[in-house]
Design a protein around this motif. Structure first.
Motif, PDB file in Angstrom:
ATOM      1  N   UNK A 147       0.836  -1.201   0.000  1.00 22.86           N
ATOM      2  CA  UNK A 147       0.000   0.000   0.000  1.00 22.86           C
ATOM      3  C   UNK A 147       0.872   1.253   0.000  1.00 22.86           C
ATOM      4  N   UNK A 148       2.033   1.161   0.631  1.00 21.38           N
ATOM      5  CA  UNK A 148       2.922   2.318   0.711  1.00 21.38           C
ATOM      6  C   UNK A 148       3.352   2.794  -0.678  1.00 21.38           C
ATOM      7  N   UNK A 149       3.408   1.886  -1.657  1.00 18.52           N
ATOM      8  CA  UNK A 149       3.867   2.269  -2.997  1.00 18.52           C
ATOM      9  C   UNK A 149       2.832   3.069  -3.771  1.00 18.52           C
ATOM     10  N   UNK A 150       1.623   3.174  -3.228  1.00 15.43           N
ATOM     11  CA  UNK A 150       0.661   4.084  -3.834  1.00 15.43           C
ATOM     12  C   UNK A 150       1.155   5.527  -3.727  1.00 15.43           C
ATOM     13  N   UNK A 151       2.134   5.750  -2.832  1.00 13.32           N
ATOM     14  CA  UNK A 151       2.724   7.081  -2.690  1.00 13.32           C
ATOM     15  C   UNK A 151       3.405   7.535  -3.977  1.00 13.32           C
ATOM     16  N   UNK A 152       3.808   6.587  -4.834  1.00 14.49           N
ATOM     17  CA  UNK A 152       4.495   6.956  -6.079  1.00 14.49           C
ATOM     18  C   UNK A 152       3.551   7.678  -7.039  1.00 14.49           C
ATOM     19  N   UNK A 153       2.439   7.042  -7.494  1.00  7.64           N
ATOM     20  CA  UNK A 153       1.531   7.796  -8.370  1.00  7.64           C
ATOM     21  C   UNK A 153       0.895   8.986  -7.667  1.00  7.64           C
ATOM     22  N   UNK A 154       0.661   8.871  -6.341  1.00 11.17           N
ATOM     23  CA  UNK A 154       0.069   9.995  -5.615  1.00 11.17           C
ATOM     24  C   UNK A 154       0.993  11.207  -5.629  1.00 11.17           C
TER      25      UNK A 154
END
Length: 297
Positions: free
Chosen positions: A130-137
């Motif tokens: 879930x932490x990797x959603x920080x990339x597109x965000x």
């Protein structure tokens, strides 16, 4: 269904993928790893495609070559572990977001939703991703505001919400058949939300928490997996890639740095979580892209 969730630490997609060859009649343990090896090949191809779109064809070829021979990537491709299938889904999400430089217009709502759905699928392989959603965000947050639609932070917030929307939908939808089955039989309890219950158990698992090595863990892991000579060569290519501004049409290089640095810093800042290489494994892709840019220079 219950066993797949309870025995994989709330990683049901991992259990289903590993069990697929057995369901098709495979009788050898080695065949259970075939889907992961195939996805490893797909990850190499997608890395090459995305790097080519962001930079150029030569950079894409070298990025794919690095990922294909990377000791860490090969290890995950021959193991029934979550990184490789999750990496494939993340790459599909970023390709859907359309990071091609010079492409007119901000990604449509459909593309943002597709990106969020791909990252939600990655979370089914490991909830920590879930932490990797920080990339597109982060990419959306810093997207150039040369379009009227992006000059309002309220609009950007709605787009970020659209990006995150598939995650709760996927989490609830995964348990929906089980809940409906018990509802038809006349009773639904909190235990019927098996996946959500598995997530809660994982959060209370003492093996997850301990001493974290901070920002040095990921570099040390790369040195251990590539050796001193290999690490020195990679460092040289990374330095060249960072200096090769003429290879990168704005804002490709900035996006690549965000992709590589933001999750790394977030993991390092989460000091209560044990250092596991598989948590950092998706960072192999931006690393491969940066190496590809340096090698193509």
């Amino acid at each position: 269904y219950r066993i797949s969730v309870e025995h994989t630490g709330a990683r049901p997609a991992l259990a289903w993928l590993a069990a697929a060859p057995a369901a098709l009649g495979a009788r050898r343990i080695g065949l259970l790893y075939v889907p992961f090896a195939i996805l490893g090949v797909v990850a190499v191809l997608l890395t090459a495609v995305l790097t080519q779109r962001m930079f150029n064809e030569r950079a894409g070829i070298f990025a794919g070559l690095y990922l294909a021979v990377s000791a860490a990537a090969v290890n995950y491709s021959r193991s029934a572990l979550p990184p490789i299938p999750a990496i494939v889904l993340m790459l599909l999400g970023l390709i859907a977001l359309n990071l091609r430089p010079g492409c007119p217009g901000f990604p449509s709502a459909k593309r943002v939703l597709l990106c969020g759905t791909a990252f939600a699928g990655a979370i089914l392989f490991h909830p920590a991703y879930l932490l990797y959603l920080s990339v597109p965000a982060t990419l959306i947050a810093v997207w150039p505001n040369d379009e009227p639609i992006l000059r309002s932070w309220a609009t950007r917030l709605r787009i970020e919400t659209l990006l995150a929307l598939p995650i709760p939908v996927v989490l609830v939808a995964y348990d929906l058949p089980n809940v409906l089955f018990h509802a038809i039989r006349g009773g639904v309890s909190s235990q019927d939300f098996v996946y959500l219950h598995g997530l809660r158990k994982l959060l209370h698992n003492p093996a997850v928490y301990g001493s974290h090595e901070g920002v040095l863990f990921w570099p040390r892991y790369l040195v251990a997996s590539n050796g001193l000579i290999g690490s020195a060569l990679l460092l040289a290519f990374i330095a060249i890639g960072l200096l090769m501004k003429r290879q990168a049409k704005p804002p490709s290089l900035q996006r690549l740095i965000i992709w590589m640095v933001v999750p790394w810093i977030l993991w390092a800042a989460w000091m209560s979580v044990n250092s596991y290489a598989r948590l950092y494994a998706p960072l192999l892709v931006p690393l491969a892209a940066l190496i590809g840019v340096g090698a193509a220079g």
